[in-house]
Design an enzyme around this catalytic site. Structure first.
Site, short mmCIF file in Angstrom:
data_model
loop_
_atom_site.label_atom_id
_atom_site.label_comp_id
_atom_site.label_asym_id
_atom_site.label_seq_id
_atom_site.Cartn_x
_atom_site.Cartn_y
_atom_site.Cartn_z
N CYS A 137 -7.55 1.54 -7.69
CA CYS A 137 -6.85 1.85 -6.56
C CYS A 137 -7.87 1.66 -5.46
O CYS A 137 -8.87 2.60 -5.29
CB CYS A 137 -6.26 3.40 -6.87
N GLY A 250 2.13 -8.76 -9.26
CA GLY A 250 1.89 -9.07 -7.72
C GLY A 250 3.07 -9.79 -7.13
O GLY A 250 3.32 -11.08 -7.24
C1 LIG Z 1 3.58 3.03 -3.51
C2 LIG Z 1 2.61 2.35 -4.59
C3 LIG Z 1 1.93 3.42 -5.47
C4 LIG Z 1 1.13 2.89 -6.47
N1 LIG Z 1 0.51 3.58 -7.32
C5 LIG Z 1 -0.36 2.96 -8.59
C6 LIG Z 1 -0.79 4.01 -9.24
O1 LIG Z 1 -0.55 4.99 -9.34
N2 LIG Z 1 -1.64 3.20 -10.15
C7 LIG Z 1 -1.75 1.92 -10.28
O2 LIG Z 1 -2.23 1.46 -11.12
N3 LIG Z 1 -0.97 1.05 -9.32
C8 LIG Z 1 -0.53 1.60 -8.25
N4 LIG Z 1 0.28 0.77 -7.48
C9 LIG Z 1 0.06 -0.70 -7.54
C10 LIG Z 1 1.19 -1.41 -8.39
O3 LIG Z 1 1.32 -0.84 -9.68
C11 LIG Z 1 0.88 -3.02 -8.33
O4 LIG Z 1 -0.30 -3.35 -9.02
C12 LIG Z 1 0.96 -3.63 -7.03
O5 LIG Z 1 1.88 -2.71 -6.01
C13 LIG Z 1 1.25 -5.14 -6.81
O6 LIG Z 1 2.39 -5.26 -7.43
P1 LIG Z 1 4.00 -5.32 -6.65
O7 LIG Z 1 3.39 -6.45 -5.46
O8 LIG Z 1 4.90 -5.83 -7.47
O9 LIG Z 1 4.10 -4.03 -6.15
C14 LIG Z 1 1.10 1.30 -6.62
C15 LIG Z 1 1.85 0.38 -5.60
C16 LIG Z 1 2.48 0.90 -4.60
C17 LIG Z 1 3.32 -0.11 -3.71
#
Ligand SMILES: Cc1cc2nc3c(=O)[nH]c(=O)nc-3n(C[C@H](O)[C@H](O)[C@H](O)COP(=O)(O)O)c2cc1C
Length: 311
Positions: A137, A250
């Site tokens: 994170c 991603g």
């Molecule tokens: C609003 C938000 C909150 C997130 N919170 C977490 C989290 O608590 N733990 C974590 O491992 N990843 C968290 N992520 C990351 C996502 O799980 C993911 O790895 C990342 O957004 C990339 O995927 P995407 O492009 O499909 O969103 C968060 C992403 C977003 C957008």
């Protein structure tokens, strides 16, 4: 490639001894505690979902503004707001047990000991299938990416977490590094059962009138379609470097996006940001994968994983 497939394609995949009915998983932080989505989709239709990051104690997160839209994606600096591991077990898990889908608990702490404390609490939670260790994170000043960017620190925590855990351990990698395979190898050597990647990419957006960052925290994590080619490349590199199953994440918003990751080497995929603008996207991707296998005459997802050809 002539006749259409006679049988339904086999979408199920196995990761760290867990059987997922299909490779589509809701990503942490974008899928609430699962229950929020039970009203929007049939949770029984997806392979699983990952909870918001859970810590030993509840966390309030960062002050607003915490989310900013960007071209092809968004920046967030939520800061891991959550109800805490114990409240998750008591308030959310009993209602989730009625669904036939895999529940992965995403775990976070500000120090190694806090990660282990969260895992120890979650070990009591009946119905959790696995843990996803969030050492990536970017929106917190301690823990998270601070551990995830150091192969030694990441390996040490993985080893301790594996020992403390009564369940398979997935470790979630940070893309904010020069060579992601160095971390991947160290974490697998330390005992991770699976790796998931990528978490968000550190970014920044500026309000030109106020001449201040648009996020209160300053920087944030970039997610959404804009990051997909980076994520596919990293999954491809990591899949070649280690021999545990990889979960690709991603910018996935369609079946084709998911297939890119699977063909590049992912055994399953997670969908995050796209859930915000299309809450049905996970189910649509499951249906699209099935159609692709049928049209392209593949008996199942297993035939596709890592099937990329560079000739
Ligand atoms: C609003 C938000 C909150 C997130 N919170 C977490 C989290 O608590 N733990 C974590 O491992 N990843 C968290 N992520 C990351 C996502 O799980 C993911 O790895 C990342 O957004 C990339 O995927 P995407 O492009 O499909 O969103 C968060 C992403 C977003 C957008």
């Amino acid at each position: 490639m002539s006749d259409t497939l006679k049988h339904d394609p086999k979408l199920s995949v196995e990761i760290a001894g867990i059987r997922f009915k299909n490779p589509v998983i809701g990503a942490s932080g974008t899928f609430g505690y699962g229950l929020e989505f039970a009203e929007l989709i049939d949770l029984n239709k997806i392979g699983g979902f990952v909870t918001k990051g859970l810590s030993a104690k509840p966390l309030p997160g960062n002050p607003p503004a915490r989310i900013v839209e960007t071209h092809g994606g968004m920046l967030n600096a939520i800061g891991l707001q959550n109800i805490g591991a114990r409240a998750f077990i008591e308030e959310k898990l009993p209602k989730l047990r009625g669904y036939d889908t895999q529940i992965i608990a995403n775990v976070f702490g500000y120090s190694d000991d806090e990660y282990l404390e969260a895992i120890t609490i979650l070990n009591d939670g009946e119905g959790i299938s696995a843990y996803e260790l969030n050492i990536s994170c970017p929106n917190v000043k301690e823990g998270g990416i601070v551990i995830g960017n150091s192969p030694d620190a990441a390996a040490r925590l993985t080893e301790r977490a594996k020992r403390a855990s009564s369940r398979p351990l997935i470790v979630k990698l940070s893309p904010n590094v020069t060579d992601v395979t160095v971390l991947a190898r160290a974490i697998v050597r330390a005992g991770a059962d699976s790796l998931s990647l990528i978490n968000t990419i550190v970014g920044m957006s500026v309000d030109v009138i106020k001449r201040r960052p648009r996020l209160n925290y300053g920087t944030g994590g970039l997610s959404g379609p804009a990051i997909r080619p980076i994520a596919v490349r990293m999954v491809y590199e990591v899949a070649k470097a280690v021999d545990v199953p990889i979960i690709g994440i991603g910018g996935i918003a369609s079946p084709t996006d998911a297939l890119e990751f699977i063909i590049a080497g992912a055994a399953a995929i997670q969908i995050g940001t796209a859930n915000y603008y299309d809450p049905q996207v996970t189910v649509k991707v499951v249906e699209g994968l099935s159609e692709y296998c049928r049209d392209q005459q593949f008996s199942g997802i297993g035939d596709l994983i890592g099937s990329i050809s560079l000739d």
